[in-house]
Enzyme design. Structure first.
Site, PDB file in Angstrom:
ATOM      1  N   PRO A 370       3.445 -32.726 -22.843  1.00  0.00           N
ATOM      2  CA  PRO A 370       3.642 -33.837 -23.829  1.00  0.00           C
ATOM      3  C   PRO A 370       4.979 -33.366 -24.337  1.00  0.00           C
ATOM      4  O   PRO A 370       5.231 -32.358 -24.450  1.00  0.00           O
ATOM      5  CB  PRO A 370       2.474 -33.480 -24.406  1.00  0.00           C
ATOM      6  N   PRO A 371       5.160 -34.481 -25.342  1.00  0.00           N
ATOM      7  CA  PRO A 371       6.467 -34.411 -26.168  1.00  0.00           C
ATOM      8  C   PRO A 371       6.176 -33.237 -27.248  1.00  0.00           C
ATOM      9  O   PRO A 371       5.154 -33.150 -27.881  1.00  0.00           O
ATOM     10  CB  PRO A 371       6.760 -35.760 -26.790  1.00  0.00           C
ATOM     11  N   GLY A 372       7.125 -32.262 -27.655  1.00  0.00           N
ATOM     12  CA  GLY A 372       7.299 -31.592 -28.898  1.00  0.00           C
ATOM     13  C   GLY A 372       6.600 -30.157 -28.384  1.00  0.00           C
ATOM     14  O   GLY A 372       6.507 -29.497 -29.507  1.00  0.00           O
ATOM     15  N   VAL A 373       6.313 -29.725 -27.100  1.00  0.00           N
ATOM     16  CA  VAL A 373       5.839 -28.659 -26.905  1.00  0.00           C
ATOM     17  C   VAL A 373       6.918 -27.714 -26.480  1.00  0.00           C
ATOM     18  O   VAL A 373       6.549 -26.496 -26.445  1.00  0.00           O
ATOM     19  CB  VAL A 373       4.999 -28.535 -25.349  1.00  0.00           C
ATOM     20  N   SER A 692     -12.589 -40.413 -14.770  1.00  0.00           N
ATOM     21  CA  SER A 692     -13.125 -38.955 -15.305  1.00  0.00           C
ATOM     22  C   SER A 692     -14.126 -39.253 -16.209  1.00  0.00           C
ATOM     23  O   SER A 692     -14.703 -38.150 -16.770  1.00  0.00           O
ATOM     24  CB  SER A 692     -11.998 -38.122 -15.703  1.00  0.00           C
ATOM     25  N   LYS A 735      -7.517 -31.015 -21.111  1.00  0.00           N
ATOM     26  CA  LYS A 735      -8.700 -31.697 -21.544  1.00  0.00           C
ATOM     27  C   LYS A 735      -9.398 -30.537 -22.391  1.00  0.00           C
ATOM     28  O   LYS A 735      -9.979 -30.782 -23.383  1.00  0.00           O
ATOM     29  CB  LYS A 735      -9.589 -32.115 -20.373  1.00  0.00           C
TER      30      LYS A 735
END
Length: 793
Positions: A370-373, A692, A735
């Site tokens: 994800p963005p920002g990691v 899921s 998750k």
């Protein structure tokens, strides 16, 4: 061809000529005749020929009227203007092709009242018209202005003879002057006709004056443009002559050959110094020989010289020495990034093998998360740990294949692609090359950049990568390519297969606190010009910010909020009211405003029908709540919350599964006969899809129908079948991390996803209890309370 007022009759005599009431009418195209003006006319039509024959014999006065539309060959009265000029033939000449050339002279303005004959030629009742003349100083001044302006036009307009100036200077009649000007200006038929129909001489002169001024403006602009063009031509011609003279002088003195030899020697030295491979060096020398045979002024000369400059500027043999000290490299990686143990381990493994094998090919890594990691910053950290140059390009939105492979030299302004440009910028054959946003490449009529990357990102092929501009192989095998992506679904399978995917999951609360303490706070203090002695942000304050002001897998919003605190404190410190500022948990609301997010724990409840599921998103994992309710109705299942088709099918499957096992769970087998069921998944504005949530939907429905609450500390994910089997799903790591962030203590996962838990770091993995299930019955046993609310009451 100009028209003048010269005629064989005295003007005063012509003014006394009596105009009959009915006269023949000759039509003309593309021009207008004015009184006391002579113009040539070519007669080709049958009707007009008969008219001329009769006029010549009887020396008649006839009318000349212009056509409204010049494209009409046989004009009718409706196709002609109402005003014309009475005229006489001054001279006539018959030509061998049966055409007649005449010169006619205008006598007086006339108005056509009615056409009384159309065959064999037009005859009309006409009314002679007189000019309306006003006397006075203004009238005299207007006349002189028209005369002087027209003389100026004559001097500027090449098609008007200089003799016309003498004619104008000797005209005493304002009426004749206005007609002469209108006849000689380059005007349209409608503009000339307007002048002809204007009887007040003063008004006519004013109209002519406007047209004269417009003509002068056009002529002056044209003259200015012509002068500029001529100056440019003269300059180019002068430069050309000077160059040719210089060449001749240099040739006589022998200097030209010396200069070309010096240039050739310099380029040849650069070719040798660049240490190109032998085959490429031969091509470079061929291009140099070709360049020396070209004239310096040739267009191809610059193209060839630029090409050689590119060949010489590339680092064919230049490379940086790798830092093979694994301990030091590990220390650098730990300094720059918290955790990310798997990725750090992969880099250290590469260094270990590189220490044993010098000619090892560079790996092709893909950081997905994800963005920002910290994907991009991690690439810089790896370059620093290896002691290599770092190059970054972004492919977000790139749709042109030439951005990767470059343009062929046949195109104007051609350049190599981003890969070769990046290598040249790094000035090293073994940099760390980061290709950002590889999942956002587009494709259109200009080609598919993703296909062009297949050769770049393949260690077996990129040793001979060919850029269109260079048209020569370049070795990319020593480059460490690192790509970044938020999601892998949009990356073509062939390209994805060439990369080693390393996933960067989102961070949990404890990790964010540690990263903030070790990296973010120090960076923001430095950017705002303050130090630790000016501000203190305790751990509980950081926790408050993370839980109530950010909701993300990455760290960008957290850094923004800390930056906001630094700005607020800097403002306070400037006033001198306080030396050190401690940001307490209570003061966070004062500086950052009301909380933006609330903990999902508050959403969980023991009310039947509300289940907690886990979802994967491109921006990290998240938890979702599934709510079910029933009402009196007629077998209707309503699904809301922007659910996709797959999720809707999962809900229908869950309902069918419950109906098939109704007896087993002490539910009336015909319960759905007089009942409507509504399933809603907040938040309704966010689209949701995927299989899921199958077991979560089934648990929600069974809880509703049996009135048994669901445990509030448990979340679940998994796909179900009509047989009650629980199938594996993806995104387990994201998750589970989302469940930990939300304060979940237990999770239910499919049995076949058991191995996916190994991807989660041990210290994070142990914070939660796992239940692995194969059948929906096991899910019901774990998730539902043993007694219904009615029984417990």
């Amino acid at each position: 061809m100009s028209v003048t007022s010269t005629n064989p009759w005295d003007k005063s005599e012509l003014e006394k000529t009596k105009i009959p009431g009915s006269i023949p009418v000759l039509t003309i195209k593309g021009t207008v005749l004015f009184p006391f003006i002579s113009i040539p006319i070519l007669i080709t039509e049958g009707k007009s020929t008969k008219l001329i024959d009769e006029i010549i014999v009887k020396e008649k006065i006839f009318g000349i009227v212009a056509q409204i539309n010049s494209n009409i060959e046989e004009p009718e009265p409706k196709d002609l203007y109402q005003y014309g000029v009475a005229a006489k033939i001054f001279r006539m000449l018959r030509l061998p092709d049966n055409t007649i050339r005449i010169i006619v002279h205008g006598i007086r303005r006339i108005k056509i009242n009615e056409y009384i004959q159309e065959d064999p030629y037009l005859i009309a009742n006409v009314e002679p018209l007189d000019d309306s003349i006003e006397k006075g100083m203004e009238f005299d001044a207007l006349t002189r202005s028209v005369s002087s302006q027209f003389q100026k036009v004559i001097s500027m307009q090449p098609y008007l003879p200089d003799e016309l100036q003498i004619v104008v200077m000797n005209i005493n009649s304002p009426s004749l002057l206005s007609d002469l000007v209108a006849a000689n200006l380059n005007l349209s038929v409608s503009e000339k006709q307007d002048i002809l129909e204007t009887l007040p001489v003063k008004l006519r002169l004013e109209k002519v004056m406007v047209l004269l001024n417009k003509e002068i403006e056009v002529l002056e602009l044209g003259s200015k443009i012509q002068k500029q063009v001529q100056q440019e031509m003269d300059k180019n011609q002068k430069n050309f002559l000077l160059r040719e003279q210089m060449k001749a002088i240099q040739k006589e003195l022998g200097d030209e050959d010396d200069e070309r030899k010096i240039e050739a020697k310099e380029i040849a030295n650069k070719i040798v110094e660049s240490k190109m491979p032998v085959e490429i060096e031969k091509e470079a020398h061929k291009e140099l020989e070709r360049l020396m045979k070209m004239p310096i002024g040739a267009a191809e000369y610059t193209v060839s010289r630029t090409y050689l400059d590119w060949l010489c500027s590339l680092p064919w043999a230049k490379q940086t020495e790798d830092n093979l000290d694994i301990t030091q490299a590990s220390k650098i990686l730990d300094e720059d990034h918290y955790d990310l143990e798997k990725i750090k381990e992969r880099i250290l493994e590469y260094l270990a093998v590189r220490k044993k094998k010098n000619d090892m090919k560079g790996p092709i890594l893909c950081f997905a998360g994800p963005p920002g990691v910290g994907k991009t910053s991690l690439g810089r950290s790896i370059a620093r740990a290896l002691g290599r140059k770092f190059v970054r390009i972004s492919l977000g939105g790139v749709k042109d294949e030439a951005e990767i492979r470059g343009h062929r030299r046949t195109y104007v302004g051609a350049l190599p692609g981003k890969i070769i440009q990046g290598i040249q910028k790094a000035n090293s054959i073994n940099p760390v090359f980061m290709i950002d946003e590889i999942d956002k490449i587009g494709a259109d009529f200009r080609g598919d950049p993703a296909s062009a990357l297949l050769e770049v990102l393949d260690p077996e092929q990129n040793s001979a990568f060919t850029d269109h501009y260079l048209a020569l192989p370049f070795n990319l095998s020593q480059v460490m390519f690192i790509t970044t992506a938020n999601i892998l679904d949009t990356i073509p399978p062939a390209l994805q297969d060439r990369m080693e995917v390393l996933r960067l999951p989102g961070y949990i609360l404890e990790e964010k606190i540690q990263i903030a303490k070790k990296h973010i706070i120090d960076r923001q203090l430095k950017e705002h010009g303050i130090t630790n002695s000016d501000i203190e942000i305790p751990t509980d304050t950081l926790q408050e910010i993370i839980e109530h002001y950010t909701k993300e897998a990455g760290l960008r919003n957290l850094e923004r909020e800390i930056a906001t605190l630094c700005r607020k404190v800097t403002k306070v410190l400037i006033t001198g009211k306080q030396k050190k500022y401690v940001i307490s948990k209570e003061k966070v609301h004062e500086y950052l405003g009301n909380p933006k997010f609330f903990s999902e724990i508050a959403e969980r409840t023991n009310e039947p029908g509300v289940a907690t599921g886990m979802a994967w998103t491109p921006y990290g994992g998240d938890i979702l709540f599934i709510e079910s309710t029933s009402m009196y109705g007629n077998k209707s299942l309503t699904l809301t919350g922007q659910l996709g088709d797959v999720m809707k099918e999962s809900a229908q499957t869950a309902l069918s599964l419950i109906r098939g096992r109704a007896k087993k769970y002490n539910i009336k087998e015909n319960f759905f006969g007089n009942m409507d069921i509504h399933i809603h998944v907040p938040a309704g504005a966010i689209p949701k899809d995927g299989p899921s949530a199958g077991i979560t939907l089934a648990v929600s429905l069974l809880s509703l129908l049996t009135n048994r609450p669901i445990r509030s500390d448990i979340a679940m994910t998994g796909e179900i079948t009509l047989r009650g089997k629980v199938l594996p799903v993806g995104g387990i790591k994201e998750k589970v991390l989302a469940a930990i962030r939300a304060g979940i203590k237990k999770v239910i996962l499919p049995e076949k996803n058991k191995n996916d838990i190994e991807e989660i770091p041990v210290k994070i993995r142990n914070q939660i209890e796992y239940f692995f299930v194969e059948n929906i019955d096991d899910v019901f046993k774990i998730a539902l309370e043993s007694k219904s609310l009615k029984q417990s009451s």
